[in-house]
Design a protein around this motif. Structure first.
Motif, PDB file in Angstrom:
ATOM      1  N   ARG A  35      -7.318  -7.128  -1.402  1.00  0.00           N
ATOM      2  CA  ARG A  35      -7.494  -5.946  -0.550  1.00  0.00           C
ATOM      3  C   ARG A  35      -7.228  -4.644  -1.304  1.00  0.00           C
ATOM      4  O   ARG A  35      -7.294  -3.576  -0.742  1.00  0.00           O
ATOM      5  CB  ARG A  35      -6.534  -6.016   0.642  1.00  0.00           C
ATOM      6  CG  ARG A  35      -6.723  -7.213   1.536  1.00  0.00           C
ATOM      7  CD  ARG A  35      -7.878  -7.064   2.496  1.00  0.00           C
ATOM      8  NE  ARG A  35      -7.679  -5.876   3.292  1.00  0.00           N
ATOM      9  CZ  ARG A  35      -8.672  -5.087   3.703  1.00  0.00           C
ATOM     10  NH1 ARG A  35      -9.899  -5.381   3.410  1.00  0.00           N
ATOM     11  NH2 ARG A  35      -8.433  -4.017   4.402  1.00  0.00           N
ATOM     12  N   CYS A  40      -4.728   0.158  -0.184  1.00  0.00           N
ATOM     13  CA  CYS A  40      -5.562  -0.897   0.387  1.00  0.00           C
ATOM     14  C   CYS A  40      -6.936  -0.334   0.702  1.00  0.00           C
ATOM     15  O   CYS A  40      -7.144   0.878   0.694  1.00  0.00           O
ATOM     16  CB  CYS A  40      -4.894  -1.481   1.638  1.00  0.00           C
ATOM     17  SG  CYS A  40      -4.784  -0.340   3.029  1.00  0.00           S
ATOM     18  N   HIS A  97      -0.323  -6.324   1.409  1.00  0.00           N
ATOM     19  CA  HIS A  97      -1.661  -6.916   1.430  1.00  0.00           C
ATOM     20  C   HIS A  97      -1.817  -7.853   0.245  1.00  0.00           C
ATOM     21  O   HIS A  97      -1.092  -7.754  -0.748  1.00  0.00           O
ATOM     22  CB  HIS A  97      -2.740  -5.828   1.302  1.00  0.00           C
ATOM     23  CG  HIS A  97      -2.783  -4.865   2.444  1.00  0.00           C
ATOM     24  ND1 HIS A  97      -3.386  -5.156   3.637  1.00  0.00           N
ATOM     25  CD2 HIS A  97      -2.296  -3.605   2.559  1.00  0.00           C
ATOM     26  CE1 HIS A  97      -3.271  -4.118   4.444  1.00  0.00           C
ATOM     27  NE2 HIS A  97      -2.613  -3.163   3.819  1.00  0.00           N
ATOM     28  N   CYS A 140       0.846  -1.190   0.000  1.00  0.00           N
ATOM     29  CA  CYS A 140       0.000   0.000   0.000  1.00  0.00           C
ATOM     30  C   CYS A 140       0.887   1.247   0.000  1.00  0.00           C
ATOM     31  O   CYS A 140       1.847   1.338   0.764  1.00  0.00           O
ATOM     32  CB  CYS A 140      -0.913  -0.008   1.223  1.00  0.00           C
ATOM     33  SG  CYS A 140      -1.941   1.477   1.373  1.00  0.00           S
TER      34      CYS A 140
END
Length: 99
Positions: free
Chosen positions: A84, A95, A80, A73
């Motif tokens: 996500r 995310c 992630h 992210c």
């Protein structure tokens, strides 16, 4: 000054005559206490400091590189799973928590 709304009301003439300056000062001094409550059961040894020496400890953590189905992210910098990902069409890899 705090008001006790449950206390019976007094008229202003009663309040002025009953509360002298000395009486108010005495009440304020009684309410303030210079004594600090110290719990003798809590000692300094019970606290673990963030910079504590852990040289005697052996920590083993398996580090796994980022997989092909994962992303980092760009806001929180956590890795992630692709499920996500907030918006797959966007160039920003965010995310769902940060979007």
């Amino acid at each position: 000054m705090a008001t006790d709304y449950d206390a019976p009301r007094r008229s202003e003439s009663d309040e002025v005559s009953a509360d002298s300056l000395e009486e108010l000062t005495a009440r304020r001094n009684e309410a303030q206490s210079a004594v600090v409550d110290v719990d003798e059961g809590e000692t300094v040894e019970s606290f673990e400091l963030p910079g504590a020496d852990l040289s005697g400890e052996e920590l083993s953590v398996r580090v796994v590189p980022k997989q092909a189905d994962e992303f980092t992210c760009s806001s929180c910098f956590l890795v992630h799973h692709r499920s996500r990902l907030a918006d797959e069409d966007s160039n920003d890899m965010l995310c769902r928590d940060c979007a």
